[in-house]
Scaffold this motif. Sequence first.
Motif, short mmCIF file in Angstrom:
data_model
loop_
_atom_site.label_atom_id
_atom_site.label_comp_id
_atom_site.label_asym_id
_atom_site.label_seq_id
_atom_site.Cartn_x
_atom_site.Cartn_y
_atom_site.Cartn_z
N ARG A 35 0.84 -1.21 0.00
CA ARG A 35 0.00 0.00 0.00
C ARG A 35 0.87 1.26 0.00
O ARG A 35 0.62 2.20 -0.75
CB ARG A 35 -0.92 0.00 1.22
CG ARG A 35 -1.73 1.27 1.35
CD ARG A 35 -2.58 1.26 2.62
NE ARG A 35 -3.13 2.58 2.88
CZ ARG A 35 -3.63 2.96 4.05
NH1 ARG A 35 -3.69 2.11 5.06
NH2 ARG A 35 -4.08 4.18 4.22
N ARG A 41 2.37 1.67 -3.40
CA ARG A 41 1.33 2.01 -4.37
C ARG A 41 0.88 3.47 -4.22
O ARG A 41 0.63 4.17 -5.21
CB ARG A 41 0.14 1.06 -4.19
CG ARG A 41 -0.97 1.17 -5.20
CD ARG A 41 -2.04 0.11 -5.00
NE ARG A 41 -2.63 0.11 -3.67
CZ ARG A 41 -2.40 -0.82 -2.73
NH1 ARG A 41 -1.59 -1.83 -2.95
NH2 ARG A 41 -2.99 -0.73 -1.55
N GLU A 42 0.81 3.94 -2.98
CA GLU A 42 0.36 5.30 -2.72
C GLU A 42 1.50 6.32 -2.81
O GLU A 42 1.29 7.51 -2.57
CB GLU A 42 -0.33 5.37 -1.35
CG GLU A 42 -1.64 4.59 -1.36
CD GLU A 42 -2.41 4.66 -0.06
OE1 GLU A 42 -1.95 5.32 0.91
OE2 GLU A 42 -3.49 4.05 0.00
#
Length: 118
Positions: A87, A90-91
């Motif tokens: 995450r 990805r962010e």
Amino acid sequence: MNTHQLQLGMPLPIPMDASRAAGVVGATLATEKAEGICPNFAERAYVFVLDYIAEHGPISGELVTVACVAAGIDPGERRAFGSIYARALREGEIRAVAECRRMFGHGTAGGRIYARCA
């Protein structure tokens, strides 16, 4: 060897897209289980990982994971942290800046050194 993992219903070698999809399923299941063991695990771990890398990075993900568990955010299974790092990557909150030998992998290749993105 855990032969259960080999029962994917697809020929070997496994195509990369299928392998990644299986990894997403595994990470989701690990995170769901972690939430039952450590309430709010995913959010607490995410915040801890970002803060710890900001303060101590660049640093091995495994060292961050050990620090997180020592701080009381313990999912019972370290593999549950995979979705946390995925995450953050990805962010765009962290990036892999180097590789290292793995502590949990008995010195094998594949560990990552993470830094916060500016």
